[in-house]
Enzyme design. Structure first.
Site, PDB file in Angstrom:
ATOM      1  N   ASP A   1     -10.282   2.581   2.953  1.00  7.59           N
ATOM      2  CA  ASP A   1     -10.259   1.908   4.201  1.00  7.59           C
ATOM      3  C   ASP A   1     -10.842   2.776   5.241  1.00  7.59           C
ATOM      4  O   ASP A   1     -11.767   2.305   5.812  1.00  7.59           O
ATOM      5  CB  ASP A   1      -8.808   1.820   4.778  1.00  7.59           C
ATOM      6  CG  ASP A   1      -8.070   0.474   4.022  1.00  7.59           C
ATOM      7  OD1 ASP A   1      -8.935  -0.276   3.285  1.00  7.59           O
ATOM      8  OD2 ASP A   1      -6.909   0.565   3.834  1.00  7.59           O
TER       9      ASP A   1
ATOM     10  N   LYS B   1       0.816  -1.133  -0.075  1.00  6.13           N
ATOM     11  CA  LYS B   1       0.033  -0.003  -0.030  1.00  6.13           C
ATOM     12  C   LYS B   1       0.902   1.213   0.023  1.00  6.13           C
ATOM     13  O   LYS B   1       0.417   2.136  -0.542  1.00  6.13           O
ATOM     14  CB  LYS B   1      -0.882   0.012   1.430  1.00  6.13           C
ATOM     15  CG  LYS B   1      -1.993  -0.853   1.087  1.00  6.13           C
ATOM     16  CD  LYS B   1      -3.091  -0.858   2.218  1.00  6.13           C
ATOM     17  CE  LYS B   1      -4.239  -1.963   2.193  1.00  6.13           C
ATOM     18  NZ  LYS B   1      -4.887  -1.652   3.437  1.00  6.13           N
TER      19      LYS B   1
END
Ligand code: ATR
Length: 277
Positions: free
Chosen positions: A104, A67
């Site tokens: 997220d 990420k």
């Protein structure tokens, strides 16, 4: 015409539920989406991404451990990705630039607010951990304007650094970082964002942080109640939630970014709950 191609990239990635989630979204919305999982070599993430888009791929989800690399290689970032320092959603925009978003935090907030009916505005929130998972959700959590947001971590200095990083986004929220031994007051919501559960361990919190109205949320999920949620319930928490809904909501947010259509998450949560449960 063949379906538009999407994928999740990680290492390892075979356990990922994203292909299942996105095929359920595609079936539900009628969008022509094919979604696969790609395991990138640990030293070959950027090449994997570039190759995927060169072959006509439309969008990528990114998972552990890439990420931060996804964030670093992007040309443009949304505000929430910029603040997160990590990206789980990539696509090429109309100018041919690689865009990074991070869904997220929006996924966590949507699961809490929409699926569980939890109000965050004006509430006292304690979040445990100060790694990538917590950093990824702080922006969207602060945007809900809780009264207090305390970040507690095994390494207190990391919690203080994170609090400092988000000081400008806190508005009227009292934001601070500390160690696990400091919080002694009752919180409305406690979110576990540490990876302690993976080792079956518990952050050493004082049970005094839990009152009869306290809700707890473990960002991990498992077929059984997580170690952290069991601890909280046995210390009198009102209810415990796990991170399956967050996983599906972050996927829905990515799907909406890519396709302009927002899937209904409830039946997908139900389908996956049956599988993990
Ligand atoms: P992630 O991307 O999952 O956040 P990370 O960036 O490695 O992974 O962060 C892991 C987090 O879990 C950190 O907050 C870590 O605490 P430290 O910053 O002190 O390392 C926390 N953590 C990991 N194992 C833990 C344990 N056994 N007890 C308490 N906290 C733990």
């Amino acid at each position: 015409m063949s379906d538009d191609l999407y994928a999740v990239v990680g290492n390892p990635v075979s356990h990922s539920k994203s292909p299942r989630i996105h095929s359920l979204f595609a079936a539900q919305t009628g969008e022509p989406v094919e979604y696969t999982a790609i395991q990138a070599p640990l030293d070959g993430f950027a090449e994997t991404v570039t190759g995927f888009f060169e072959r006509g791929g439309r969008g990528l989800n990114v998972t552990v451990p890439f990420k931060e690399q996804a964030w670093a290689m992007s040309d443009r970032r949304t505000w929430r990705a910029e603040k997160a320092g990590a990206s789980n959603t990539l696509f090429i925009d109309k100018d041919g630039q690689l865009n990074a978003d991070n869904t997220d935090g929006a996924g966590l907030v949507a699961d809490l607010v929409k699926n569980h009916g939890v109000t965050l505005a004006g509430k006292r929130i304690l979040i445990l951990g100060a790694g990538g998972a917590v950093r990824g959700v702080l922006g969207p959590l602060l945007a809900e304007q809780p009264e207090t947001l305390v970040i507690a971590n095994r390494t207190p200095a990391k919690a203080r650094v994170l609090a400092g990083l988000f000081a400008d986004d806190a508005g009227d929220t009292q934001l601070r970082g500390c160690g696990f031994d400091e919080p002694a007051e009752v919180f409305d919501l406690i979110i576990n964002g540490t990876s302690a559960s993976l080792q079956g361990e518990l952050p050493p919190l004082a049970p005094a942080v839990i009152g009869p109205a306290t809700l707890v949320y473990d960002m991990m999920y498992s077929p059984d109640t997580t170690t952290f949620n069991r601890w909280a319930l046995s210390n009198g928490a009102k209810a415990a939630m796990d991170g399956l809904g967050m996983l599906i909501e972050q996927a829905a947010e990515a799907f909406a970014i890519w396709r302009g259509v927002r899937p209904d998450t409830a039946p997908v949560i139900e389908a996956l709950r049956d599988r993990v449960g």
